[in-house]
Design a protein around this motif. Structure first.
Motif, short mmCIF file in Angstrom:
data_model
loop_
_atom_site.label_atom_id
_atom_site.label_comp_id
_atom_site.label_asym_id
_atom_site.label_seq_id
_atom_site.Cartn_x
_atom_site.Cartn_y
_atom_site.Cartn_z
N VAL A 204 0.85 -0.99 0.09
CA VAL A 204 0.00 -0.09 0.10
C VAL A 204 0.99 1.32 0.09
O VAL A 204 0.56 2.26 -0.98
N LYS A 205 2.01 1.21 0.55
CA LYS A 205 2.80 2.48 0.86
C LYS A 205 3.40 2.75 -0.55
O LYS A 205 3.61 3.78 -0.91
N VAL A 206 4.07 1.63 -0.99
CA VAL A 206 4.50 1.84 -2.40
C VAL A 206 3.71 2.15 -3.71
O VAL A 206 4.16 3.08 -4.46
N TYR A 207 2.47 1.72 -3.67
CA TYR A 207 1.71 2.04 -4.75
C TYR A 207 1.14 3.58 -4.46
O TYR A 207 0.98 4.21 -5.22
N SER A 208 0.98 3.87 -2.91
CA SER A 208 0.53 5.29 -2.74
C SER A 208 1.78 6.21 -3.20
O SER A 208 1.44 7.14 -3.49
N TRP A 209 2.93 5.76 -3.15
CA TRP A 209 3.97 6.82 -3.57
C TRP A 209 4.10 6.70 -5.16
O TRP A 209 4.36 7.78 -5.61
N LYS A 210 3.84 5.58 -5.60
CA LYS A 210 3.63 5.82 -7.17
C LYS A 210 2.67 6.52 -7.68
O LYS A 210 2.58 7.35 -8.56
N LEU A 211 1.42 6.83 -6.88
CA LEU A 211 0.40 7.79 -7.16
C LEU A 211 0.66 9.14 -7.01
O LEU A 211 0.44 9.93 -7.79
N ILE A 212 1.69 9.44 -5.87
CA ILE A 212 2.26 10.66 -5.45
C ILE A 212 3.18 11.25 -6.63
O ILE A 212 3.01 12.54 -6.96
N LEU A 213 3.79 10.40 -6.93
CA LEU A 213 4.96 10.60 -7.82
C LEU A 213 4.62 10.63 -9.51
O LEU A 213 5.35 11.19 -10.20
N ALA A 214 3.36 10.15 -9.66
CA ALA A 214 3.01 10.04 -11.27
C ALA A 214 2.85 11.37 -11.69
O ALA A 214 2.88 12.46 -11.17
N LYS A 215 2.88 11.59 -12.94
CA LYS A 215 2.59 12.57 -13.90
C LYS A 215 1.29 13.61 -13.49
O LYS A 215 1.32 14.83 -13.61
N GLU A 216 0.41 12.84 -13.14
CA GLU A 216 -0.75 13.55 -12.65
C GLU A 216 -0.98 13.48 -11.34
O GLU A 216 -2.26 13.45 -10.73
N GLY A 217 -0.11 13.24 -10.43
CA GLY A 217 -0.08 13.10 -9.27
C GLY A 217 -0.18 14.39 -8.15
O GLY A 217 0.04 15.33 -8.69
N ILE A 218 -0.13 14.23 -6.87
CA ILE A 218 -0.26 15.24 -6.01
C ILE A 218 1.05 16.09 -6.14
O ILE A 218 0.94 17.60 -6.14
N LEU A 219 2.08 15.66 -6.42
CA LEU A 219 3.55 16.71 -6.21
C LEU A 219 3.28 17.21 -7.41
O LEU A 219 3.78 18.29 -7.48
#
Length: 314
Positions: free
Chosen positions: A139-154
């Protein structure tokens, strides 16, 4: 006077006699206590390692693809091919970078907890450090993948602050960049750092707890500047804890294959190589040889850590 019945040795139960035997022979008692975990360690863990080591001395027949059960060092020679050597160097560099970054980020947190946190604030510190360890690894790893994605929070944050140009410029860098942070070595590094950081903070904090405040005050009274006190008093005393934490961060990064599989580029690390050679490629000897590499590296690392007194802080 009433007569007191005294039981004879023959009438005593088996449990009583066994208890007397163990009480009189402490060595036998200790042996029985440690025998089950020793058998588990010897058969399951060490047995698996020896089986792995034996497989690494076999080879794959290039024509049939079957394992050739003859002793050879040819499989270890394949590790020095350019593609395989790149995997080893890449993994060691990543593990080293994650460990150094964990030291830099974790030391101030551990110092604050050891010197200033008291009462409920110390409990809050432990809760904050341990909380990421309570959630699922995937869950942590996939959450970071979403955070770092091009359309993510970052990316949204950079865009909101009108700093998208800065993120785009960073992603254009040849080694650390990529199409997005989720498919770059920077993303892999950040996830490794987040996941393993608690393993650096806790041993460092334990080592800093042992440093008497009077030593730091005496250093200041003798005219030492804060930087000198840190270099010559605080850091040497905290070093065993830092090295103990580095054992965790370095070894866990060295053997992990899930994080690079989900976040990062297509370039492989040692864990991925072992997984792919053992699974899809069916080259078990080469997978075993790759698996021996982290064992050898950590053997040297643990020897150095022991000489530096790191085990005293575990």
């Amino acid at each position: 006077m009433p007569e007191v019945a005294v039981s004879s040795p023959a009438s005593r139960g088996l449990s009583d006699r066994l208890s007397d035997l163990l009480w009189s022979r402490q060595g036998l008692l200790i042996l029985l206590l440690i025998l089950p975990p020793a058998l588990w360690l010897g058969i399951i863990y060490l047995g698996a390692l020896f089986a792995l080591l034996a497989q690494s001395f076999f080879s794959i027949d290039p024509f049939s693809g079957l394992i050739n059960y003859e002793f050879t060092l040819r499989t270890y020679g394949e590790l020095f091919r350019a593609a395989n050597l790149d995997i080893i160097v890449r993994t060691v560099l990543m593990a080293g970078c994650v460990t150094i970054a964990a030291m830099i980020v974790g030391f101030p947190v551990a110092y604050y907890a050891a010197r200033y946190a008291r009462g409920k604030w110390k409990a809050l510190f432990y809760l904050g450090v341990m909380l990421p360890l309570w959630s699922s690894y995937l869950v942590k790893v996939y959450s970071w993948k979403l955070i770092l994605a091009k359309e993510g929070i970052l990316s949204w944050l950079f865009e909101t602050l009108h700093l998208s140009w800065l993120l785009d410029a960073y992603l254009l860098l040849p080694v650390v960049g990529g199409n997005s942070l989720s498919v770059s070595w920077t993303g892999t590094f950040l996830v490794f750092l987040y996941v393993w950081l608690p393993f650096m903070i806790l041993p460092t904090q334990a080592a800093l707890e042992r440093v008497p405040p009077s030593m730091l005050e005496a250093s200041g009274d003798l005219g030492a500047r804060p930087g000198q006190t840190f270099r010559h008093v605080l850091l040497p005393l905290a070093l065993p804890g830092i090295v103990a934490g580095s054992i965790f961060t370095f070894s866990l990064t060295l053997g992990d294959y899930i994080i690079p599989q989900i976040v990062g580029t297509s370039a492989r690390m040692i864990g991925q190589a072992v997984y792919q050679f053992q699974g899809t490629a069916g080259n078990i000897p080469l997978a075993a040889a790759f698996a021996v590499v982290p064992i050898l590296i950590m053997g040297v690392y643990l020897y150095i850590a022991k000489r530096m007194g790191a085990f005293n802080a575990l």
